[in-house]
Motif scaffolding. Structure first.
Motif, PDB file in Angstrom:
ATOM      1  N   ALA A 114     -19.015 -15.372  10.618  1.00 23.32           N
ATOM      2  CA  ALA A 114     -19.048 -14.647   9.345  1.00 23.32           C
ATOM      3  C   ALA A 114     -18.171 -15.358   8.322  1.00 23.32           C
ATOM      4  O   ALA A 114     -17.269 -16.123   8.680  1.00 23.32           O
ATOM      5  CB  ALA A 114     -18.576 -13.210   9.537  1.00 23.32           C
ATOM      6  N   TYR A 115     -18.442 -15.075   7.043  1.00 25.51           N
ATOM      7  CA  TYR A 115     -17.719 -15.713   5.951  1.00 25.51           C
ATOM      8  C   TYR A 115     -17.341 -14.645   4.920  1.00 25.51           C
ATOM      9  O   TYR A 115     -17.999 -13.611   4.798  1.00 25.51           O
ATOM     10  CB  TYR A 115     -18.595 -16.788   5.276  1.00 25.51           C
ATOM     11  CG  TYR A 115     -19.041 -17.874   6.215  1.00 25.51           C
ATOM     12  CD1 TYR A 115     -18.335 -19.065   6.325  1.00 25.51           C
ATOM     13  CD2 TYR A 115     -20.181 -17.708   7.011  1.00 25.51           C
ATOM     14  CE1 TYR A 115     -18.749 -20.075   7.189  1.00 25.51           C
ATOM     15  CE2 TYR A 115     -20.599 -18.703   7.885  1.00 25.51           C
ATOM     16  CZ  TYR A 115     -19.870 -19.880   7.973  1.00 25.51           C
ATOM     17  OH  TYR A 115     -20.270 -20.868   8.834  1.00 25.51           O
ATOM     18  N   GLY A 116     -16.270 -14.916   4.201  1.00 29.00           N
ATOM     19  CA  GLY A 116     -15.874 -13.958   3.175  1.00 29.00           C
ATOM     20  C   GLY A 116     -14.714 -14.474   2.349  1.00 29.00           C
ATOM     21  O   GLY A 116     -14.397 -15.667   2.361  1.00 29.00           O
ATOM     22  N   GLN A 117     -14.079 -13.569   1.636  1.00 26.20           N
ATOM     23  CA  GLN A 117     -12.936 -13.900   0.787  1.00 26.20           C
ATOM     24  C   GLN A 117     -11.796 -12.937   1.072  1.00 26.20           C
ATOM     25  O   GLN A 117     -12.008 -11.784   1.451  1.00 26.20           O
ATOM     26  CB  GLN A 117     -13.317 -13.811  -0.701  1.00 26.20           C
ATOM     27  CG  GLN A 117     -14.121 -14.989  -1.207  1.00 26.20           C
ATOM     28  CD  GLN A 117     -14.321 -14.897  -2.712  1.00 26.20           C
ATOM     29  OE1 GLN A 117     -14.546 -13.823  -3.247  1.00 26.20           O
ATOM     30  NE2 GLN A 117     -14.228 -16.023  -3.391  1.00 26.20           N
ATOM     31  N   PHE A 118     -10.577 -13.427   0.851  1.00 26.87           N
ATOM     32  CA  PHE A 118      -9.393 -12.599   1.070  1.00 26.87           C
ATOM     33  C   PHE A 118      -9.116 -11.729  -0.149  1.00 26.87           C
ATOM     34  O   PHE A 118      -9.295 -12.152  -1.297  1.00 26.87           O
ATOM     35  CB  PHE A 118      -8.174 -13.476   1.371  1.00 26.87           C
ATOM     36  CG  PHE A 118      -8.150 -14.001   2.775  1.00 26.87           C
ATOM     37  CD1 PHE A 118      -7.614 -13.233   3.800  1.00 26.87           C
ATOM     38  CD2 PHE A 118      -8.673 -15.249   3.080  1.00 26.87           C
ATOM     39  CE1 PHE A 118      -7.584 -13.706   5.098  1.00 26.87           C
ATOM     40  CE2 PHE A 118      -8.653 -15.725   4.376  1.00 26.87           C
ATOM     41  CZ  PHE A 118      -8.109 -14.959   5.393  1.00 26.87           C
ATOM     42  N   GLU A 119      -8.671 -10.520   0.133  1.00 31.28           N
ATOM     43  CA  GLU A 119      -8.303  -9.595  -0.930  1.00 31.28           C
ATOM     44  C   GLU A 119      -7.102  -8.784  -0.480  1.00 31.28           C
ATOM     45  O   GLU A 119      -6.728  -8.790   0.699  1.00 31.28           O
ATOM     46  CB  GLU A 119      -9.474  -8.669  -1.286  1.00 31.28           C
ATOM     47  CG  GLU A 119     -10.000  -7.868  -0.120  1.00 31.28           C
ATOM     48  CD  GLU A 119     -11.250  -7.065  -0.463  1.00 31.28           C
ATOM     49  OE1 GLU A 119     -11.410  -5.975   0.127  1.00 31.28           O
ATOM     50  OE2 GLU A 119     -12.037  -7.506  -1.304  1.00 31.28           O
ATOM     51  N   ALA A 120      -6.483  -8.097  -1.430  1.00 29.11           N
ATOM     52  CA  ALA A 120      -5.309  -7.268  -1.133  1.00 29.11           C
ATOM     53  C   ALA A 120      -5.433  -5.955  -1.892  1.00 29.11           C
ATOM     54  O   ALA A 120      -6.213  -5.844  -2.856  1.00 29.11           O
ATOM     55  CB  ALA A 120      -4.022  -7.987  -1.542  1.00 29.11           C
ATOM     56  N   ILE A 128       0.682  -5.067  -8.950  1.00 28.64           N
ATOM     57  CA  ILE A 128       1.437  -5.574  -7.804  1.00 28.64           C
ATOM     58  C   ILE A 128       0.609  -5.401  -6.541  1.00 28.64           C
ATOM     59  O   ILE A 128      -0.234  -4.503  -6.447  1.00 28.64           O
ATOM     60  CB  ILE A 128       2.792  -4.823  -7.683  1.00 28.64           C
ATOM     61  CG1 ILE A 128       3.702  -5.499  -6.671  1.00 28.64           C
ATOM     62  CG2 ILE A 128       2.584  -3.361  -7.360  1.00 28.64           C
ATOM     63  CD1 ILE A 128       5.120  -4.951  -6.665  1.00 28.64           C
ATOM     64  N   ALA A 129       0.831  -6.284  -5.565  1.00 31.05           N
ATOM     65  CA  ALA A 129       0.135  -6.192  -4.286  1.00 31.05           C
ATOM     66  C   ALA A 129       1.058  -6.680  -3.179  1.00 31.05           C
ATOM     67  O   ALA A 129       1.857  -7.596  -3.387  1.00 31.05           O
ATOM     68  CB  ALA A 129      -1.147  -7.016  -4.304  1.00 31.05           C
ATOM     69  N   ASN A 130       0.935  -6.054  -2.027  1.00 26.40           N
ATOM     70  CA  ASN A 130       1.694  -6.493  -0.852  1.00 26.40           C
ATOM     71  C   ASN A 130       0.922  -7.633  -0.200  1.00 26.40           C
ATOM     72  O   ASN A 130      -0.176  -7.433   0.342  1.00 26.40           O
ATOM     73  CB  ASN A 130       1.869  -5.334   0.128  1.00 26.40           C
ATOM     74  CG  ASN A 130       2.847  -5.676   1.235  1.00 26.40           C
ATOM     75  OD1 ASN A 130       3.097  -6.846   1.524  1.00 26.40           O
ATOM     76  ND2 ASN A 130       3.409  -4.664   1.868  1.00 26.40           N
TER      77      ASN A 130
END
Length: 300
Positions: free
Chosen positions: A33-39, A208-210
């Protein structure tokens, strides 16, 4: 003749090399599988209006939960509190005045009651007229009504004080809200304001994001769902350089219950397999290698 042999050897060599390259490519395995990182991105907004007197947030900075990062002007709010304090003091002085008046009326009532008792005794001995008795009883009743009226006034003033206290607490909360307190641990992604700008209630200040743990949002086919479970450990690959990947560990934290990009009419099994389901994989990011938006690959 020699040149012809060399050309033939060259052709054979190139053919063997091509076959090896094709075989090597055929053996290359693709990721599942393929994807993108998010927060999880949190937008912090102003809770009150006014001039932003101080603002210490900068993009890329790491901020701890509970840290004060800004202050909005509270001069008008402080003035409002002073006004409410004066109103409360005036109302309390009314209470004191009413209490003093009640005390006077109580003394008068005691005197009137004693006089009534004497007239009642005299009336038994026919030493006082019926009119004198009626007047004495009327005077006692009048005193009691006056005291009741004063008690009602005192209740009204106490209600006024309670209302003032409520407004005071409301303004105090607004003063507290003027202090911008960071609500989550994380890294500042974007700032939207600068110090000394006028801000309104609800206006975004920063985002802001952790980034200690990121989520890889990837997509799988319906056929792959049977081999996927929540909490399952998976291999995650990200680009290390132009030729190599970096291997990371992740866990599946969410699987979509509905397919995306579903065809309107699905009739065959082959068409059903083309449905795509989203899933999220939590990947620890202690070294800050992962960034929001970078691509990633998954192997189950």
């Amino acid at each position: 003749m020699m040149k012809l042999k060399i050309n033939r050897l060259h052709i054979v060599f190139m053919s063997i090399l091509s076959i090896l390259m094709i075989s090597g490519c055929a053996n290359d395995e693709k990721s599942d599988a393929y994807g993108q990182f998010e927060a999880v991105e949190t937008t912090i907004s102003a809770k009150t209006s006014g001039e932003l007197l101080s603002f210490t947030v900068s993009e890329g900075a790491t901020i701890a939960v509970g840290k004060e990062v800004g202050v909005i002007d509270t001069v008008q709010l402080n003035l409002k509190q002073d006004e409410l304090r004066s109103q409360r003091e005036a109302a309390e002085s009314k209470i004191a005045t009413i209490d003093a008046e009640i005390a006077v009326q109580q003394q008068k009532l005691e005197t009137a009651q004693k006089k009534l008792q004497r007239i009642q005794a005299m009336r038994k001995d026919n030493a006082a007229t019926e009119q004198q008795l009626d007047d004495a009883e009327g005077n006692v009743q009048t005193m009691k009504k006056q005291i009741q009226s004063l008690e009602t006034q005192k209740k009204s003033v106490r209600a006024e004080i309670k209302s003032i206290d409520a407004r005071f607490n409301q303004v105090e909360q607004q003063i507290d809200d003027a202090h911008v307190i960071n609500p989550v641990n994380g890294t500042v992604l974007t700032t939207f304001v600068e110090p000394h700008e006028l801000v309104g209630q609800g206006q975004p200040l920063y985002q802001i994001a952790n980034l200690d743990t990121l989520e890889l949002r990837a997509y799988v086919s319906g056929a792959q769902l049977r081999s996927i479970t929540l909490g399952q450990s998976v291999e995650v690959l990200v680009d290390k350089n132009a030729e190599e990947n970096q291997q990371l560990n992740g866990k599946i934290s969410w699987i979509a219950s509905q397919a995306e990009f579903t065809p309107k009419m699905i009739q065959t099994k082959e068409e059903r397999v083309t449905q795509v389901y989203a899933l999220k994989i939590k990947v620890p990011n202690p070294d800050g290698v992962l960034k929001i938006g970078i691509p990633g690959e998954v192997n189950f």
